[in-house]
Design an enzyme around this catalytic site. Structure first.
Site, short mmCIF file in Angstrom:
data_model
loop_
_atom_site.label_atom_id
_atom_site.label_comp_id
_atom_site.label_asym_id
_atom_site.label_seq_id
_atom_site.Cartn_x
_atom_site.Cartn_y
_atom_site.Cartn_z
N ASP A 1 -0.13 2.74 -9.51
CA ASP A 1 0.74 1.57 -9.52
C ASP A 1 -0.10 0.32 -9.27
O ASP A 1 -1.03 0.34 -8.46
CB ASP A 1 1.83 1.70 -8.46
CG ASP A 1 2.99 0.76 -8.71
OD1 ASP A 1 3.26 0.45 -9.88
OD2 ASP A 1 3.64 0.35 -7.74
N HIS B 1 4.98 -12.52 -7.77
CA HIS B 1 5.23 -11.55 -6.70
C HIS B 1 4.14 -11.61 -5.64
O HIS B 1 4.43 -11.65 -4.43
CB HIS B 1 5.31 -10.14 -7.30
CG HIS B 1 5.39 -9.05 -6.28
ND1 HIS B 1 6.48 -8.87 -5.45
CD2 HIS B 1 4.50 -8.07 -5.93
CE1 HIS B 1 6.27 -7.84 -4.65
NE2 HIS B 1 5.08 -7.34 -4.92
N GLU C 1 11.39 -1.93 -6.15
CA GLU C 1 10.49 -2.78 -6.91
C GLU C 1 10.77 -2.55 -8.38
O GLU C 1 10.62 -1.43 -8.89
CB GLU C 1 9.03 -2.48 -6.58
CG GLU C 1 8.65 -2.90 -5.16
CD GLU C 1 7.17 -2.79 -4.85
OE1 GLU C 1 6.76 -3.37 -3.85
OE2 GLU C 1 6.45 -2.12 -5.63
N GLU D 1 9.89 -2.49 -11.99
CA GLU D 1 8.62 -2.40 -12.69
C GLU D 1 8.81 -1.82 -14.09
O GLU D 1 9.89 -1.34 -14.46
CB GLU D 1 7.65 -1.51 -11.90
CG GLU D 1 7.38 -1.97 -10.48
CD GLU D 1 6.20 -1.27 -9.85
OE1 GLU D 1 5.36 -0.73 -10.61
OE2 GLU D 1 6.12 -1.26 -8.62
N ASP E 1 9.88 1.48 -8.10
CA ASP E 1 8.95 1.95 -7.07
C ASP E 1 9.61 1.73 -5.70
O ASP E 1 9.39 0.71 -5.04
CB ASP E 1 7.63 1.18 -7.18
CG ASP E 1 6.60 1.63 -6.16
OD1 ASP E 1 6.66 2.79 -5.75
OD2 ASP E 1 5.74 0.80 -5.79
N ARG F 1 9.55 -0.52 3.59
CA ARG F 1 8.70 -1.64 4.00
C ARG F 1 8.21 -1.51 5.44
O ARG F 1 7.09 -1.92 5.76
CB ARG F 1 9.45 -2.96 3.83
CG ARG F 1 9.86 -3.28 2.40
CD ARG F 1 8.67 -3.45 1.50
NE ARG F 1 9.09 -3.87 0.16
CZ ARG F 1 8.29 -3.92 -0.89
NH1 ARG F 1 7.02 -3.55 -0.77
NH2 ARG F 1 8.72 -4.32 -2.07
N GLN G 1 5.51 1.15 5.44
CA GLN G 1 4.36 0.59 4.72
C GLN G 1 3.60 -0.42 5.58
O GLN G 1 2.36 -0.42 5.62
CB GLN G 1 4.83 -0.09 3.44
CG GLN G 1 3.73 -0.69 2.59
CD GLN G 1 4.28 -1.42 1.36
OE1 GLN G 1 5.48 -1.40 1.09
NE2 GLN G 1 3.41 -2.05 0.61
N LYS H 1 5.53 4.67 0.15
CA LYS H 1 5.77 4.63 -1.29
C LYS H 1 5.95 6.02 -1.91
O LYS H 1 6.57 6.14 -2.98
CB LYS H 1 4.58 3.97 -1.98
CG LYS H 1 4.33 2.52 -1.61
CD LYS H 1 5.17 1.59 -2.45
CE LYS H 1 4.70 0.16 -2.34
NZ LYS H 1 5.48 -0.74 -3.20
N THR I 1 9.70 7.80 -6.83
CA THR I 1 9.53 6.77 -7.87
C THR I 1 10.45 7.16 -9.01
O THR I 1 10.31 8.26 -9.58
CB THR I 1 8.07 6.70 -8.36
OG1 THR I 1 7.21 6.43 -7.26
CG2 THR I 1 7.92 5.62 -9.41
N GLU J 1 11.39 -10.05 -1.51
CA GLU J 1 11.32 -11.44 -1.97
C GLU J 1 12.69 -12.10 -2.04
O GLU J 1 12.86 -13.25 -1.64
CB GLU J 1 10.67 -11.50 -3.35
CG GLU J 1 9.25 -10.97 -3.42
CD GLU J 1 8.85 -10.74 -4.85
OE1 GLU J 1 8.39 -11.70 -5.49
OE2 GLU J 1 9.03 -9.61 -5.35
#
Length: 406
Positions: free
Chosen positions: A117, A124, A191, A193, A225, A229, A232, A245, A249, A354
């Site tokens: 990834d 971003h 996420e 993607e 993804d 948080r 992480q 992560k 997925t 975000e």
């Protein structure tokens, strides 16, 4: 309406024909199919009935044999499939091989060999930098404009759209906590993607140049993804993402071949720093490396963001060149993600991190505010791209619902 007569404007018309793997109604075996409107054509059965030399690639329970066959076979098969669903003389032979999409069971379309990834949206990356390093002189890390940053994920936890996502547990530690604690993630995120699927392998020790991108990459799909948080944030120094992560997925059940997206090719954003030769795509002989994909992100059916893929700074060809420049080999079924897709606008951000500015500005949804995902929330990504003669090329959706951990 007869299955061959796809309504005008349908993004899954014969100009698209994405590939998947499905089980027909009442059956148990898996086989390759292509989507046509609201139906799925059993491509393997059609190839056998029509005596196609590619029946051995299509009458299989996974796309991997077709992926491995290479670009000439990909083009030949696509031409044949287009003829089977558009030429009237073929209709009688294949009509019984079209199944309503609502009645089939879709599967992960290919066996994932490896998963990488990336982190290739400047918008971003700048948002993340401003959130976590607000006092930094530059919100980008020093290497960001010189190479596509990436990490290796876990191929075994790539799941098909519709698979429930179990809330992961792990260690987490807030800055004010004296010690780490263990438990379910309380900052579960997504996420938005795009995933690229490798077909033709490459030998160990031989880098893949920018010019060979279309010789190795078969197609693309939407990808979510999922990210814990809080897990992480505690684990990622100094080696990057790991358990935050690797728990899931999600990818679409449909792989759109690159040949269906020629009209969507665009130039990437202007480069602000000189690139080393293996990443330099500024030459006149280079084809446009970006793709104009319009993505929508919905939480519980409510659209919260529309990230534009055309804004991605690093292209899929550059990502492929970078991850093989050290001689790392490609395998059939390798999957690599673009990284979170975000645009310049507040409604163009591809993650809740975000969109809510790390939880400080919760989203107002019909079911209540959300800083991060709650159990029972369902996230759905959809997208389309410009196609021939003003048509739209639909990308198969990817959705997943969060369920409590054990």
């Amino acid at each position: 309406m007869p299955p061959f007569d796809v309504p005008e404007g349908d993004p899954f018309g014969p100009h698209n024909l994405p590939y998947g793997v499905f089980t027909p109604p009442g059956g148990t075996a898996r086989t390759v199919g292509v989507r046509l409107g609201a139906h799925v054509l059993d491509a393997g059965a059609a190839a056998l009935a029509l005596g196609s030399p590619y029946a051995s690639l299509l009458a299989r329970p996974t796309l991997n044999p077709l992926l491995a066959a290479g670009r000439t076979a990909w083009s030949d098969v696509r031409r044949a499939l287009t003829a089977w669903v558009t030429v009237p003389s073929h209709r009688e032979a294949v009509a019984g091989m079209l199944h309503p999409l609502s009645e089939v069971r879709l599967h992960l379309p290919f066996e994932v060999a490896d998963y990488v990834d990336f982190y290739s949206s400047e918008h971003h990356a700048r948002n993340v930098g401003q959130i976590f390093r607000p006092d930094a002189a530059d919100s980008l890390t020093p290497n960001w404009k010189h190479l596509p940053i990436g990490y290796h994920g876990r191929a075994g936890t790539v799941v098909v759209s519709g698979t429930e996502v179990v809330r992961p547990s792990g260690q987490r530690k807030a800055p004010t906590d004296p010690d780490p604690v263990f438990g379910p993630s309380v900052r579960l995120d997504i996420e938005a993607e795009v995933g690229f699927v490798v077909g033709t392998p490459s030998p160990l020790g031989r880098p893949v140049p920018l010019s060979a991108f279309r010789d190795h990459v078969f197609g693309l799909c939407l990808l979510n993804d999922w990210s814990a948080r809080d897990v992480q944030a505690w684990e990622y120094v100094p080696l990057g993402p790991f358990l935050g992560k690797s728990f899931a997925t999600s990818v679409s059940a449909w792989i759109t071949p690159l040949d269906a997206l020629d009209e969507a090719r665009v130039a990437p954003p202007a480069r602000t720093h000189p690139l080393l030769p293996y990443l330099d795509d500024s030459g006149p002989e280079e084809e446009p490396g970006g793709y104009d994909l319009r993505i929508s992100v919905a939480v519980n059916g409510h659209v919260v963001s529309e990230p534009p893929f055309a804004t991605m700074y690093w292209t899929a060809a550059q990502q492929l060149a970078h991850m093989t420049v050290n001689g790392a080999s490609l395998r059939t079924g390798d999957l690599y993600g673009s990284g979170t897709v975000s645009g310049p606008g507040a409604r163009e951000r591809g993650s809740l991190l975000e969109l809510t500015w790390n939880g400080r500005e919760p989203l107002r949804l019909p079911g209540g505010e959300r800083a991060f995902l709650q159990d029972g929330d369902e996230v759905t990504l959809t997208a389309w791209a410009p196609g021939p003669d003003g048509a739209r090329v639909g990308l198969g959706e990817v959705s997943g619902r969060v369920v409590p951990g054990a």
